[in-house]
Motif scaffolding. Structure first.
Motif, PDB file in Angstrom:
ATOM      1  N   VAL A 186       0.730  -1.502  -0.223  1.00 34.31           N
ATOM      2  CA  VAL A 186       0.222  -0.171   0.046  1.00 34.31           C
ATOM      3  C   VAL A 186       0.830   1.049  -0.373  1.00 34.31           C
ATOM      4  N   LEU A 187       0.981   1.875  -0.528  1.00 32.46           N
ATOM      5  CA  LEU A 187       1.539   3.744  -0.659  1.00 32.46           C
ATOM      6  C   LEU A 187       0.368   4.545  -0.119  1.00 32.46           C
ATOM      7  N   PRO A 188       0.515   4.638   1.224  1.00 31.94           N
ATOM      8  CA  PRO A 188      -0.605   6.232   1.316  1.00 31.94           C
ATOM      9  C   PRO A 188      -0.458   6.961   1.093  1.00 31.94           C
ATOM     10  N   LEU A 189      -1.705   8.066   0.464  1.00 25.43           N
ATOM     11  CA  LEU A 189      -1.705   8.654   0.774  1.00 25.43           C
ATOM     12  C   LEU A 189      -2.388   9.946   1.382  1.00 25.43           C
ATOM     13  N   ALA A 190      -1.959  10.622   1.641  1.00 23.66           N
ATOM     14  CA  ALA A 190      -3.275  11.774   2.187  1.00 23.66           C
ATOM     15  C   ALA A 190      -3.115  14.055   2.031  1.00 23.66           C
ATOM     16  N   LEU A 191      -3.567  14.009   2.558  1.00 22.00           N
ATOM     17  CA  LEU A 191      -3.214  15.800   2.321  1.00 22.00           C
ATOM     18  C   LEU A 191      -2.780  16.429   3.450  1.00 22.00           C
ATOM     19  N   ARG A 192      -1.956  17.063   2.833  1.00 16.46           N
ATOM     20  CA  ARG A 192      -0.923  17.703   3.709  1.00 16.46           C
ATOM     21  C   ARG A 192      -0.557  19.142   3.283  1.00 16.46           C
ATOM     22  N   ALA A 193      -0.132  19.796   4.466  1.00 17.95           N
ATOM     23  CA  ALA A 193      -0.246  21.529   4.259  1.00 17.95           C
ATOM     24  C   ALA A 193       1.500  21.882   4.190  1.00 17.95           C
ATOM     25  N   GLY A 194       1.884  22.724   2.970  1.00 21.03           N
ATOM     26  CA  GLY A 194       2.596  22.612   2.504  1.00 21.03           C
ATOM     27  C   GLY A 194       3.234  24.124   3.678  1.00 21.03           C
ATOM     28  N   THR A 195       4.303  24.834   2.933  1.00 23.06           N
ATOM     29  CA  THR A 195       4.657  26.006   3.726  1.00 23.06           C
ATOM     30  C   THR A 195       3.845  27.145   3.616  1.00 23.06           C
ATOM     31  N   PRO A 196       3.478  28.182   5.054  1.00 18.25           N
ATOM     32  CA  PRO A 196       2.698  28.949   4.576  1.00 18.25           C
ATOM     33  C   PRO A 196       3.248  29.872   4.320  1.00 18.25           C
ATOM     34  N   LEU A 197       2.198  30.693   3.117  1.00 14.76           N
ATOM     35  CA  LEU A 197       2.962  32.510   2.005  1.00 14.76           C
ATOM     36  C   LEU A 197       2.290  33.277   2.009  1.00 14.76           C
ATOM     37  N   PRO A 198       2.971  34.206   2.280  1.00 12.72           N
ATOM     38  CA  PRO A 198       2.541  35.354   3.144  1.00 12.72           C
ATOM     39  C   PRO A 198       2.004  36.040   2.003  1.00 12.72           C
ATOM     40  N   GLY A 199       0.550  36.555   1.767  1.00 12.57           N
ATOM     41  CA  GLY A 199       0.584  37.525   0.609  1.00 12.57           C
ATOM     42  C   GLY A 199       1.219  38.920   0.848  1.00 12.57           C
ATOM     43  N   ASP A 200       0.937  40.314  -0.059  1.00  8.65           N
ATOM     44  CA  ASP A 200       1.504  41.422   0.353  1.00  8.65           C
ATOM     45  C   ASP A 200       1.095  42.275   1.084  1.00  8.65           C
ATOM     46  N   ILE A 201      -0.502  41.894   1.743  1.00 12.74           N
ATOM     47  CA  ILE A 201      -0.585  42.984   2.709  1.00 12.74           C
ATOM     48  C   ILE A 201       0.002  42.206   4.130  1.00 12.74           C
ATOM     49  N   SER A 202       0.488  40.832   4.061  1.00 18.36           N
ATOM     50  CA  SER A 202       1.350  40.373   5.181  1.00 18.36           C
ATOM     51  C   SER A 202       2.283  41.114   6.485  1.00 18.36           C
ATOM     52  N   GLY A 203       2.890  42.096   5.671  1.00 19.69           N
ATOM     53  CA  GLY A 203       4.071  42.886   6.655  1.00 19.69           C
ATOM     54  C   GLY A 203       4.722  41.744   7.264  1.00 19.69           C
ATOM     55  N   ASP A 204       5.227  41.788   7.664  1.00 18.08           N
ATOM     56  CA  ASP A 204       6.142  40.990   8.993  1.00 18.08           C
ATOM     57  C   ASP A 204       5.639  40.371   9.913  1.00 18.08           C
ATOM     58  N   SER A 205       3.293  40.237   9.940  1.00 18.26           N
ATOM     59  CA  SER A 205       2.937  39.589  10.756  1.00 18.26           C
ATOM     60  C   SER A 205       3.620  37.833  11.162  1.00 18.26           C
ATOM     61  N   LEU A 218      -3.558  18.595   9.598  1.00 18.19           N
ATOM     62  CA  LEU A 218      -3.625  17.019   8.157  1.00 18.19           C
ATOM     63  C   LEU A 218      -2.488  15.793   8.476  1.00 18.19           C
ATOM     64  N   ASP A 219      -1.312  16.802   9.120  1.00 21.64           N
ATOM     65  CA  ASP A 219       0.129  15.969   9.891  1.00 21.64           C
ATOM     66  C   ASP A 219      -0.328  14.801  10.561  1.00 21.64           C
ATOM     67  N   ARG A 220      -1.077  15.224  11.759  1.00 23.70           N
ATOM     68  CA  ARG A 220      -1.443  14.252  12.492  1.00 23.70           C
ATOM     69  C   ARG A 220      -2.081  13.293  12.172  1.00 23.70           C
ATOM     70  N   LEU A 221      -3.475  13.779  11.620  1.00 27.33           N
ATOM     71  CA  LEU A 221      -4.118  12.475  10.719  1.00 27.33           C
ATOM     72  C   LEU A 221      -3.389  11.445   9.482  1.00 27.33           C
ATOM     73  N   ALA A 222      -2.891  11.782   8.937  1.00 22.31           N
ATOM     74  CA  ALA A 222      -1.683  11.648   7.957  1.00 22.31           C
ATOM     75  C   ALA A 222      -1.568  10.612   8.582  1.00 22.31           C
ATOM     76  N   ALA A 223      -0.457  10.720   9.466  1.00 22.35           N
ATOM     77  CA  ALA A 223       0.242  10.146  10.410  1.00 22.35           C
ATOM     78  C   ALA A 223      -0.808   8.623  11.218  1.00 22.35           C
ATOM     79  N   ASP A 224      -1.740   9.091  11.384  1.00 19.85           N
ATOM     80  CA  ASP A 224      -2.580   8.010  12.222  1.00 19.85           C
ATOM     81  C   ASP A 224      -3.437   7.105  11.130  1.00 19.85           C
ATOM     82  N   ARG A 225      -3.361   7.884  10.259  1.00 16.37           N
ATOM     83  CA  ARG A 225      -4.396   6.400   9.573  1.00 16.37           C
ATOM     84  C   ARG A 225      -3.131   5.678   8.849  1.00 16.37           C
ATOM     85  N   GLU A 226      -1.708   5.912   8.465  1.00 20.13           N
ATOM     86  CA  GLU A 226      -0.779   5.468   7.782  1.00 20.13           C
ATOM     87  C   GLU A 226      -0.442   4.268   9.350  1.00 20.13           C
TER      88      GLU A 226
END
Length: 238
Positions: A186-205, A218-226
């Motif tokens: 079985v090749l597990p598949l899961a939805l995972r998040a990438g690195t958050p990309l700031p928008g132009d109006i985010s500034g230094d927030s 998302l990472d936890r759910l994927a690991a639990d299913r695997e």
């Protein structure tokens, strides 16, 4: 129009009728594909969705614009629909393509989707937000009345649903006597998040806690299913 049968006809052992399985499946849903008949022709539309309760029991909430076609179709009486949610949790590689398969969780919900009344619309929108982005409401401003009027939500009861699940290893026909020097598993598949990309109006927030929490979930759910499918395969091999 009579309601369709919700009994699974093929591989009936994969049908689940307990509400807990449906609730867990929908808790991970981001998009529901909704089928309707318009002008005599079937069409399927994707909607951001959430699960909520506006006082009459759990419902699937479908988010869209007041000018969206399905919301106009619903009118005052609602519209009959079939909404589906599917999670593909793995590809099952057998020693033949015939025996190869997939691990999945799927649900079909049928019923009459109705427009959320104007006095409950803001509540429904926040419930969709809480489903998709838990904790975000505490970090952002409240919706304006104009924003609420421009957005619409349909509600679909969950009392008529069909759930089908496969969570297993490789199932193959009896060995045909040939030597198959090929990997199977079985090749597990899961939805995972990438690195958050700031928008132009985010500034230094800094990245807000709600964003980090969604990624972590998302990472936890994927690991639990695997881990669960690995345990199932270990048991099956004993």
């Amino acid at each position: 129009m009579s309601a369709p049968s919700l009994t699974v006809r093929r591989l009936r052992d994969r049908q689940h009728t307990d509400p807990e399985t449906l609730n867990a499946l929908l808790a991970e849903a981001l998009v529901a594909h909704v089928g309707i008949v318009r002008d005599g022709h079937p069409i399927v539309l994707p909607f951001l969705c959430g699960v909520g309760d506006l006082g009459d029991g759990p419902v699937l909430l479908l988010h869209g614009s007041t000018g969206g076609g399905l919301f106009l179709d619903a009118g005052a009486e609602g519209v009959p629909v079939a909404a589906t949610v599917t999670h593909v949790d793995g590809l099952v590689f057998a020693r033949s393509t015939f025996d190869s398969s997939a691990n999945y969780r799927s649900a079909m919900i049928v019923g009459r989707a109705t427009v959320v009344p104007p006095d409950r619309r803001a509540e429904a929108l926040w419930q969709v937000s809480d489903h998709l982005m838990p904790g975000r409401r505490a970090e952002v401003r409240e919706m304006t009345a104009k924003e609420v009027r421009a957005t619409q939500v349909l509600q679909l009861p969950l009392d008529r649903a069909s759930v089908k699940v496969r969570a297993a290893g490789v199932g193959e026909a009896p060995d045909d006597g040939e030597d198959h020097a090929v990997w199977a598993g079985v090749l597990p598949l899961a939805l995972r998040a990438g690195t958050p990309l700031p928008g132009d109006i985010s500034g230094d927030s800094p990245v807000d806690a709600s964003v980090r929490q969604v990624a972590s979930r998302l990472d936890r759910l994927a690991a639990d299913r695997e881990a669960r499918i690995a345990a199932v395969m270990r048991i099956a091999s004993v």
